[in-house]
Design a protein around this motif. Sequence first.
Motif, mmCIF file in Angstrom:
data_model
loop_
_atom_site.group_PDB
_atom_site.id
_atom_site.type_symbol
_atom_site.label_atom_id
_atom_site.label_comp_id
_atom_site.label_asym_id
_atom_site.label_seq_id
_atom_site.Cartn_x
_atom_site.Cartn_y
_atom_site.Cartn_z
ATOM 1 N N MET A 90 -82.933 -63.480 -15.746
ATOM 2 C CA MET A 90 -81.664 -64.184 -15.554
ATOM 3 C C MET A 90 -80.544 -63.512 -16.335
ATOM 4 O O MET A 90 -79.419 -63.365 -15.838
ATOM 5 C CB MET A 90 -81.804 -65.655 -15.954
ATOM 6 N N LEU A 91 -80.829 -63.087 -17.566
ATOM 7 C CA LEU A 91 -79.805 -62.395 -18.340
ATOM 8 C C LEU A 91 -79.437 -61.061 -17.691
ATOM 9 O O LEU A 91 -78.264 -60.685 -17.641
ATOM 10 C CB LEU A 91 -80.279 -62.162 -19.769
ATOM 11 N N ASP A 92 -80.432 -60.338 -17.177
ATOM 12 C CA ASP A 92 -80.143 -59.075 -16.502
ATOM 13 C C ASP A 92 -79.213 -59.293 -15.312
ATOM 14 O O ASP A 92 -78.340 -58.455 -15.033
ATOM 15 C CB ASP A 92 -81.444 -58.415 -16.047
ATOM 16 N N ASN A 93 -79.389 -60.389 -14.610
ATOM 17 C CA ASN A 93 -78.497 -60.700 -13.492
ATOM 18 C C ASN A 93 -77.073 -60.938 -13.979
ATOM 19 O O ASN A 93 -76.100 -60.497 -13.353
ATOM 20 C CB ASN A 93 -79.006 -61.921 -12.728
ATOM 21 N N SER A 94 -76.942 -61.644 -15.102
ATOM 22 C CA SER A 94 -75.603 -61.884 -15.650
ATOM 23 C C SER A 94 -74.961 -60.575 -16.119
ATOM 24 O O SER A 94 -73.760 -60.368 -15.958
ATOM 25 C CB SER A 94 -75.672 -62.884 -16.806
ATOM 26 N N ILE A 95 -75.761 -59.699 -16.714
ATOM 27 C CA ILE A 95 -75.226 -58.410 -17.156
ATOM 28 C C ILE A 95 -74.725 -57.609 -15.963
ATOM 29 O O ILE A 95 -73.624 -57.035 -15.994
ATOM 30 C CB ILE A 95 -76.303 -57.631 -17.936
ATOM 31 N N ALA A 96 -75.507 -57.571 -14.887
ATOM 32 C CA ALA A 96 -75.085 -56.844 -13.683
ATOM 33 C C ALA A 96 -73.812 -57.443 -13.111
ATOM 34 O O ALA A 96 -72.894 -56.718 -12.695
ATOM 35 C CB ALA A 96 -76.210 -56.872 -12.643
ATOM 36 N N ALA A 97 -73.728 -58.766 -13.088
ATOM 37 C CA ALA A 97 -72.537 -59.431 -12.552
ATOM 38 C C ALA A 97 -71.321 -59.174 -13.422
ATOM 39 O O ALA A 97 -70.212 -58.953 -12.919
ATOM 40 C CB ALA A 97 -72.790 -60.932 -12.423
ATOM 41 N N ARG A 143 -80.536 -57.600 -27.809
ATOM 42 C CA ARG A 143 -80.669 -56.142 -27.736
ATOM 43 C C ARG A 143 -80.125 -55.615 -26.416
ATOM 44 O O ARG A 143 -79.452 -54.570 -26.366
ATOM 45 C CB ARG A 143 -82.143 -55.738 -27.895
ATOM 46 N N ARG A 144 -80.387 -56.337 -25.334
ATOM 47 C CA ARG A 144 -79.896 -55.896 -24.029
ATOM 48 C C ARG A 144 -78.373 -55.983 -23.950
ATOM 49 O O ARG A 144 -77.732 -55.127 -23.328
ATOM 50 C CB ARG A 144 -80.554 -56.708 -22.920
ATOM 51 N N LEU A 145 -77.798 -56.997 -24.573
ATOM 52 C CA LEU A 145 -76.340 -57.084 -24.587
ATOM 53 C C LEU A 145 -75.735 -55.954 -25.416
ATOM 54 O O LEU A 145 -74.728 -55.355 -25.033
ATOM 55 C CB LEU A 145 -75.900 -58.435 -25.146
ATOM 56 N N ARG A 146 -76.368 -55.662 -26.533
ATOM 57 C CA ARG A 146 -75.866 -54.565 -27.377
ATOM 58 C C ARG A 146 -75.964 -53.226 -26.638
ATOM 59 O O ARG A 146 -75.049 -52.404 -26.672
ATOM 60 C CB ARG A 146 -76.654 -54.496 -28.677
ATOM 61 N N ALA A 147 -77.100 -52.993 -25.956
ATOM 62 C CA ALA A 147 -77.265 -51.752 -25.201
ATOM 63 C C ALA A 147 -76.246 -51.656 -24.076
ATOM 64 O O ALA A 147 -75.710 -50.575 -23.796
ATOM 65 C CB ALA A 147 -78.689 -51.671 -24.645
ATOM 66 N N ALA A 148 -75.952 -52.794 -23.442
ATOM 67 C CA ALA A 148 -74.980 -52.784 -22.346
ATOM 68 C C ALA A 148 -73.572 -52.505 -22.852
ATOM 69 O O ALA A 148 -72.713 -52.049 -22.078
ATOM 70 C CB ALA A 148 -75.028 -54.116 -21.602
ATOM 71 N N ALA A 149 -73.315 -52.763 -24.135
ATOM 72 C CA ALA A 149 -71.994 -52.457 -24.693
ATOM 73 C C ALA A 149 -71.700 -50.966 -24.608
ATOM 74 O O ALA A 149 -70.540 -50.549 -24.455
ATOM 75 C CB ALA A 149 -71.904 -52.943 -26.136
ATOM 76 N N ASP A 150 -72.737 -50.140 -24.682
ATOM 77 C CA ASP A 150 -72.553 -48.701 -24.549
ATOM 78 C C ASP A 150 -72.135 -48.318 -23.134
ATOM 79 O O ASP A 150 -71.632 -47.210 -22.912
ATOM 80 C CB ASP A 150 -73.842 -47.962 -24.926
ATOM 81 N N ARG A 151 -72.345 -49.212 -22.184
ATOM 82 C CA ARG A 151 -71.940 -48.966 -20.796
ATOM 83 C C ARG A 151 -70.650 -49.704 -20.459
ATOM 84 O O ARG A 151 -70.291 -49.833 -19.293
ATOM 85 C CB ARG A 151 -73.055 -49.396 -19.840
ATOM 86 N N GLY A 152 -69.998 -50.240 -21.485
ATOM 87 C CA GLY A 152 -68.701 -50.874 -21.275
ATOM 88 C C GLY A 152 -68.723 -52.385 -21.183
ATOM 89 O O GLY A 152 -67.668 -53.011 -21.029
ATOM 90 N N LEU A 153 -69.907 -53.004 -21.289
ATOM 91 C CA LEU A 153 -69.974 -54.467 -21.221
ATOM 92 C C LEU A 153 -69.474 -55.084 -22.514
ATOM 93 O O LEU A 153 -69.803 -54.627 -23.608
ATOM 94 C CB LEU A 153 -71.412 -54.925 -20.988
ATOM 95 N N ARG A 154 -68.702 -56.143 -22.404
ATOM 96 C CA ARG A 154 -68.258 -56.908 -23.570
ATOM 97 C C ARG A 154 -69.037 -58.219 -23.614
ATOM 98 O O ARG A 154 -69.234 -58.850 -22.575
ATOM 99 C CB ARG A 154 -66.762 -57.194 -23.485
ATOM 100 N N SER A 155 -69.462 -58.592 -24.791
ATOM 101 C CA SER A 155 -70.209 -59.841 -24.927
ATOM 102 C C SER A 155 -69.850 -60.525 -26.234
ATOM 103 O O SER A 155 -69.380 -59.895 -27.181
ATOM 104 C CB SER A 155 -71.726 -59.592 -24.846
#
Length: 340
Positions: A90-97, A143-155
């Motif tokens: 579910m979190l991966d889906n939110s990250i993709a969205a 950890r997944r949110l932090r890793a996604a920050a390197d791809r431009g995601l803000r959390s």
Amino acid sequence: MASSKTALVLGATGGIGGEVARQLRDAGWQVRALNRNVQRAAQRSDGLVWMQGDAMNRRDVVDAAQGSAVIVHAVNPPGYRRWAELVLPMLDNSIAAAQAAGARIVLPGTIYNYGPDAFPALTEDSPQHPVTRKGAIRVEMERRLRAAADRGLRSLVVRAGDYFGPQAGNSWFSQGLINPGQAVAVVTQPGRRGVGHQWAYLPDVARTMVQLLDRGDALEPFARFHMAGHWDADGTRMAEAIRNVVGRATGGAEPRVRAFPWWVLTLAWPFVPLFREMKEMRYLWQQPIRMANTRLVALLGSEPHTPLEDAVRATLAGLGSLGADGSPREQAAVTAGHAR
């Protein structure tokens, strides 16, 4: 292009998700809410834009998030069923969205990330060595949110103590201290006298999140904040607040306090998933654990904070637990006061 005042809330029928959705709405945001039964959800007449979809379906989440500036990820499997299996997808889906929409993810955090090596004082940067399955999943989520920050995601992660509130859903307050919907004759106390415990009033947590979002330009890509909430220094203050509120509301005797029956969980946990999760978290009641809100106060100036007895009164009213002997006028006043 994301709208600066449009938010998608996953878990808007739950405790923290619903509270954040309502406070975003009241702050002038357009709030979308995803639900598998949109017709039933839309009957709430709560000013939210209800959208058909399932947080487990990535296409549903991506479509619902289009044009949103914020995705509040407050969704959990009900009753802890299949929790370990469903939470991370579910979190991966939110990250993709969020990446598709250019949105910021808001995640309600907990202290489950931490093990005894980090106690008793927790900061945002304390080491995370959890001792439970649920804690390990929480660490992986961040950890997944932090890793996604390197791809431009803000959390934005806001960690707080044990939730309580008028619509808190699964919580120690409503499942460990009292019986919702019944007159409060007994308050059970999970911790030992003298062991401090930290609580978080849901409306205060939601208000904190909204205020942080208003300062979005000042937030790091992977922003984390701790709330101080309500500190029960000797482990008895919450039970005493319940006793005081009930005694005044009913004009009768105050409820008695007894120790939480941990032995029941020990016997029943193989058959009741909720009991298994509660038993696993017992270590959080066996030593004082306190979160420092220095970083939060440095940004906001102060932490939203409702006086304890006011928060307890609104919580008991929302849970229908002031009892049959409570004055209707008193209960109506409590509800109106919370609505303000």
